[in-house]
Design a protein around this motif. Structure first.
Motif, PDB file in Angstrom:
ATOM      1  N   LEU A 285     -14.851   3.472  -1.928  1.00  0.00           N
ATOM      2  CA  LEU A 285     -15.836   3.024  -0.942  1.00  0.00           C
ATOM      3  C   LEU A 285     -15.143   2.583   0.346  1.00  0.00           C
ATOM      4  O   LEU A 285     -15.608   2.900   1.450  1.00  0.00           O
ATOM      5  N   LEU A 286     -14.041   1.880   0.213  1.00  0.00           N
ATOM      6  CA  LEU A 286     -13.298   1.439   1.392  1.00  0.00           C
ATOM      7  C   LEU A 286     -12.756   2.631   2.168  1.00  0.00           C
ATOM      8  O   LEU A 286     -12.852   2.688   3.396  1.00  0.00           O
ATOM      9  N   VAL A 287     -12.178   3.594   1.444  1.00  0.00           N
ATOM     10  CA  VAL A 287     -11.613   4.790   2.087  1.00  0.00           C
ATOM     11  C   VAL A 287     -12.712   5.592   2.788  1.00  0.00           C
ATOM     12  O   VAL A 287     -12.576   5.978   3.958  1.00  0.00           O
ATOM     13  N   ASP A 288     -13.817   5.844   2.082  1.00  0.00           N
ATOM     14  CA  ASP A 288     -14.912   6.629   2.659  1.00  0.00           C
ATOM     15  C   ASP A 288     -15.567   5.911   3.840  1.00  0.00           C
ATOM     16  O   ASP A 288     -15.991   6.550   4.806  1.00  0.00           O
ATOM     17  N   SER A 289     -15.660   4.585   3.738  1.00  0.00           N
ATOM     18  CA  SER A 289     -16.242   3.817   4.843  1.00  0.00           C
ATOM     19  C   SER A 289     -15.388   3.957   6.100  1.00  0.00           C
ATOM     20  O   SER A 289     -15.919   4.104   7.210  1.00  0.00           O
ATOM     21  N   TYR A 290     -14.075   3.906   5.918  1.00  0.00           N
ATOM     22  CA  TYR A 290     -13.184   4.076   7.074  1.00  0.00           C
ATOM     23  C   TYR A 290     -13.343   5.472   7.674  1.00  0.00           C
ATOM     24  O   TYR A 290     -13.469   5.631   8.901  1.00  0.00           O
TER      25      TYR A 290
ATOM     26  N   PHE B 297       0.886  -1.165   0.000  1.00  0.00           N
ATOM     27  CA  PHE B 297       0.000   0.000   0.000  1.00  0.00           C
ATOM     28  C   PHE B 297       0.919   1.209   0.000  1.00  0.00           C
ATOM     29  O   PHE B 297       1.679   1.426   0.951  1.00  0.00           O
ATOM     30  N   VAL B 298       0.871   1.992  -1.088  1.00  0.00           N
ATOM     31  CA  VAL B 298       1.845   3.071  -1.289  1.00  0.00           C
ATOM     32  C   VAL B 298       1.187   4.430  -1.083  1.00  0.00           C
ATOM     33  O   VAL B 298       0.269   4.816  -1.813  1.00  0.00           O
ATOM     34  N   ILE B 299       1.672   5.145  -0.088  1.00  0.00           N
ATOM     35  CA  ILE B 299       1.174   6.477   0.261  1.00  0.00           C
ATOM     36  C   ILE B 299       2.088   7.538  -0.353  1.00  0.00           C
ATOM     37  O   ILE B 299       3.309   7.477  -0.219  1.00  0.00           O
ATOM     38  N   GLY B 300       1.490   8.505  -1.034  1.00  0.00           N
ATOM     39  CA  GLY B 300       2.230   9.662  -1.504  1.00  0.00           C
ATOM     40  C   GLY B 300       2.043  10.798  -0.512  1.00  0.00           C
ATOM     41  O   GLY B 300       0.941  11.041  -0.040  1.00  0.00           O
ATOM     42  N   PHE B 301       3.138  11.477  -0.150  1.00  0.00           N
ATOM     43  CA  PHE B 301       3.052  12.551   0.842  1.00  0.00           C
ATOM     44  C   PHE B 301       3.881  13.759   0.415  1.00  0.00           C
ATOM     45  O   PHE B 301       4.809  13.641  -0.385  1.00  0.00           O
ATOM     46  N   ARG B 302       3.498  14.914   0.937  1.00  0.00           N
ATOM     47  CA  ARG B 302       4.291  16.139   0.788  1.00  0.00           C
ATOM     48  C   ARG B 302       5.073  16.345   2.079  1.00  0.00           C
ATOM     49  O   ARG B 302       4.524  16.189   3.168  1.00  0.00           O
ATOM     50  N   SER B 303       6.330  16.696   1.971  1.00  0.00           N
ATOM     51  CA  SER B 303       7.182  16.811   3.156  1.00  0.00           C
ATOM     52  C   SER B 303       7.083  18.166   3.845  1.00  0.00           C
ATOM     53  O   SER B 303       7.662  18.367   4.904  1.00  0.00           O
ATOM     54  N   ASP B 304       6.324  19.093   3.242  1.00  0.00           N
ATOM     55  CA  ASP B 304       6.327  20.473   3.738  1.00  0.00           C
ATOM     56  C   ASP B 304       4.923  20.974   4.066  1.00  0.00           C
ATOM     57  O   ASP B 304       4.643  22.166   3.969  1.00  0.00           O
ATOM     58  N   LYS B 305       4.011  20.066   4.445  1.00  0.00           N
ATOM     59  CA  LYS B 305       2.618  20.443   4.685  1.00  0.00           C
ATOM     60  C   LYS B 305       2.193  20.185   6.132  1.00  0.00           C
ATOM     61  O   LYS B 305       1.099  19.669   6.388  1.00  0.00           O
TER      62      LYS B 305
ATOM     63  N   TYR C  18      -4.809   1.932   5.888  1.00  0.00           N
ATOM     64  CA  TYR C  18      -3.900   0.792   5.717  1.00  0.00           C
ATOM     65  C   TYR C  18      -4.354  -0.388   6.579  1.00  0.00           C
ATOM     66  O   TYR C  18      -4.420  -1.533   6.101  1.00  0.00           O
ATOM     67  N   GLU C  19      -4.692  -0.118   7.832  1.00  0.00           N
ATOM     68  CA  GLU C  19      -5.169  -1.189   8.721  1.00  0.00           C
ATOM     69  C   GLU C  19      -6.487  -1.765   8.220  1.00  0.00           C
ATOM     70  O   GLU C  19      -6.727  -2.975   8.308  1.00  0.00           O
ATOM     71  N   SER C  20      -7.342  -0.898   7.682  1.00  0.00           N
ATOM     72  CA  SER C  20      -8.619  -1.352   7.131  1.00  0.00           C
ATOM     73  C   SER C  20      -8.399  -2.240   5.906  1.00  0.00           C
ATOM     74  O   SER C  20      -9.102  -3.236   5.712  1.00  0.00           O
TER      75      SER C  20
ATOM     76  N   LYS D  48      -5.758  -4.135   5.297  1.00  0.00           N
ATOM     77  CA  LYS D  48      -5.257  -5.440   5.750  1.00  0.00           C
ATOM     78  C   LYS D  48      -6.404  -6.358   6.148  1.00  0.00           C
ATOM     79  O   LYS D  48      -6.394  -7.551   5.849  1.00  0.00           O
ATOM     80  N   LYS D  49      -7.390  -5.772   6.798  1.00  0.00           N
ATOM     81  CA  LYS D  49      -8.539  -6.550   7.248  1.00  0.00           C
ATOM     82  C   LYS D  49      -9.453  -6.928   6.081  1.00  0.00           C
ATOM     83  O   LYS D  49      -9.846  -8.089   5.932  1.00  0.00           O
ATOM     84  N   ASN D  50      -9.800  -5.953   5.251  1.00  0.00           N
ATOM     85  CA  ASN D  50     -10.752  -6.192   4.167  1.00  0.00           C
ATOM     86  C   ASN D  50     -10.185  -7.076   3.063  1.00  0.00           C
ATOM     87  O   ASN D  50     -10.934  -7.821   2.411  1.00  0.00           O
ATOM     88  N   LEU D  51      -8.886  -7.001   2.817  1.00  0.00           N
ATOM     89  CA  LEU D  51      -8.261  -7.819   1.782  1.00  0.00           C
ATOM     90  C   LEU D  51      -7.699  -9.120   2.349  1.00  0.00           C
ATOM     91  O   LEU D  51      -7.133  -9.918   1.603  1.00  0.00           O
ATOM     92  N   ASN D  52      -7.872  -9.295   3.667  1.00  0.00           N
ATOM     93  CA  ASN D  52      -7.326 -10.482   4.337  1.00  0.00           C
ATOM     94  C   ASN D  52      -5.830 -10.622   4.065  1.00  0.00           C
ATOM     95  O   ASN D  52      -5.333 -11.685   3.679  1.00  0.00           O
ATOM     96  N   LYS D  53      -5.127  -9.500   4.243  1.00  0.00           N
ATOM     97  CA  LYS D  53      -3.679  -9.470   4.017  1.00  0.00           C
ATOM     98  C   LYS D  53      -2.986  -8.885   5.249  1.00  0.00           C
ATOM     99  O   LYS D  53      -2.573  -7.719   5.255  1.00  0.00           O
ATOM    100  N   PRO D  54      -2.836  -9.681   6.299  1.00  0.00           N
ATOM    101  CA  PRO D  54      -2.194  -9.168   7.515  1.00  0.00           C
ATOM    102  C   PRO D  54      -0.737  -8.776   7.325  1.00  0.00           C
ATOM    103  O   PRO D  54      -0.190  -8.000   8.115  1.00  0.00           O
ATOM    104  N   ASP D  55      -0.107  -9.285   6.241  1.00  0.00           N
ATOM    105  CA  ASP D  55       1.297  -8.972   5.990  1.00  0.00           C
ATOM    106  C   ASP D  55       1.476  -7.857   4.951  1.00  0.00           C
ATOM    107  O   ASP D  55       2.579  -7.647   4.431  1.00  0.00           O
ATOM    108  N   LEU D  56       0.376  -7.146   4.639  1.00  0.00           N
ATOM    109  CA  LEU D  56       0.443  -6.048   3.665  1.00  0.00           C
ATOM    110  C   LEU D  56       1.481  -5.019   4.104  1.00  0.00           C
ATOM    111  O   LEU D  56       1.498  -4.592   5.259  1.00  0.00           O
ATOM    112  N   LYS D  57       2.340  -4.610   3.173  1.00  0.00           N
ATOM    113  CA  LYS D  57       3.407  -3.666   3.494  1.00  0.00           C
ATOM    114  C   LYS D  57       2.953  -2.233   3.227  1.00  0.00           C
ATOM    115  O   LYS D  57       2.195  -1.968   2.292  1.00  0.00           O
ATOM    116  N   LEU D  58       3.448  -1.315   4.043  1.00  0.00           N
ATOM    117  CA  LEU D  58       3.153   0.113   3.884  1.00  0.00           C
ATOM    118  C   LEU D  58       4.398   0.824   3.385  1.00  0.00           C
ATOM    119  O   LEU D  58       5.467   0.738   3.993  1.00  0.00           O
ATOM    120  N   LYS D  59       4.278   1.521   2.260  1.00  0.00           N
ATOM    121  CA  LYS D  59       5.393   2.281   1.701  1.00  0.00           C
ATOM    122  C   LYS D  59       4.984   3.737   1.529  1.00  0.00           C
ATOM    123  O   LYS D  59       3.805   4.045   1.328  1.00  0.00           O
TER     124      LYS D  59
END
Length: 295
Positions: free
Chosen positions: A249-254, A44-52, A76-78, A80-91
């Motif tokens: 839908l997953l994001v909004d539900s969370y 799961f790849v998050i894009g971020f701004r370093s100056d915000k 990200y935690e949601s 892992k649960k919804n996709l049944n992937k407890p080992d999902l990596k966060l980048k």
């Protein structure tokens, strides 16, 4: 002859129905492009701004944190649960004002977690979550300044952050009202604060919450002040691929579940309560309530 035409028409209608049903079924069975990528890569790849700050920033120790980052860690935690992937990596990948939309559409990142403004024009390129914050453009000036409005800036210089909605709105407004204001654009938010402190510009125009975050880190914050006047409406949201409706839908539900709970106030207290009245707490509480969409 009449019967022949009727049969041909009926056959055409039946054929059209079959084709429509086929494409409808294919569409229903098509995998969401973002969720498919997350499942395939196990990332799961998050894009971020370093100056915000306080939405996304890099700490002195090199960690990425902020209000929007915390929201996306919850997503990200949601996942892992919804996709049944407890080992999902966060980048996490740093993005800029220039490349963030390209990174989404190229699949380089799954979601942008920062201070991104939701506009209808941008929605032609990407999709947005429920709102995460509400703010607007304001001016920061020197404490001894008499500047209280855009008209007071006539014949003076104003700094703005490059590539932002505020920059676009204020540039158009100044041109529309034929105001004699020299605009100076800065790529990084802290450059504008330095210019204001060094009297290279007379005012710094940006989203109020971004200015407050910059004040927190300013070398002499008591020498600067906000004019307490909004010049725009700026809703923030998380950004992702435009066609990814299942992911949305997953994001909004969370987010809706978060807004229904006390966790939303915990996040507010963590990132904004120290700002006092400047935090727009009542507006944010209303935003939480209005978006507490039921299951």
């Amino acid at each position: 002859m009449f019967i022949h035409r009727k049969n041909a028409f009926g056959s055409l209608m039946l054929f059209s129905f079959i084709v429509a049903a086929f494409f409808s079924l294919a569409s229903a069975n098509a995998k969401d492009i973002t969720l498919e990528r997350i499942e395939r890569t196990n990332n799961f790849v998050i894009g971020f701004r370093s100056d915000k700050h306080p939405f996304s920033a890099v700490t002195p120790s090199g960690e990425v944190d902020g209000y929007s980052i915390d929201l996306c860690k919850g997503i990200y935690e949601s996942l892992k649960k919804n996709l049944n992937k407890p080992d999902l990596k966060l980048k996490m990948i740093e993005v800029t004002a220039d490349n963030r939309f390209d990174y989404i559409n190229a699949g380089t990142v799954d979601i942008i977690c920062s201070a991104s403004s939701w506009t209808l024009e941008r929605q032609k390129k990407v999709s947005f979550s429920l709102l995460t914050y509400v703010t607007g453009a304001e001016m920061l000036v020197k404490d001894d300044s008499r500047i209280r409005s855009l008209k007071n800036l006539s014949g003076k210089k104003a700094g703005m952050i490059y590539g932002t909605l505020t920059s676009d709105i204020m540039t158009k407004r100044i041109k529309r009202d034929k105001l004699d204001i020299e605009l100076v654009s800065y790529k990084y938010p802290d450059q504008g604060i330095e210019a204001l402190e060094n009297k290279e510009i007379d005012a710094y125009i940006a989203d109020r919450i971004i200015l407050i975050g910059l004040l927190d880190a300013a070398s002499a914050p008591n020498d600067l002040k906000l004019v307490n006047r909004f010049y725009s409406y700026d809703p923030y949201a998380l950004m992702f691929e435009r066609q990814s409706l299942d992911f949305k839908l997953l994001v909004d539900s969370y987010l809706a579940e978060l807004y229904r709970s006390d966790k939303s106030l915990e996040l507010f207290n963590k990132w904004f309560s120290h700002m006092g009245i400047r935090s727009n707490e009542n507006i944010l509480r209303a935003m939480f309530k209005l978006q507490s969409i039921p299951e």
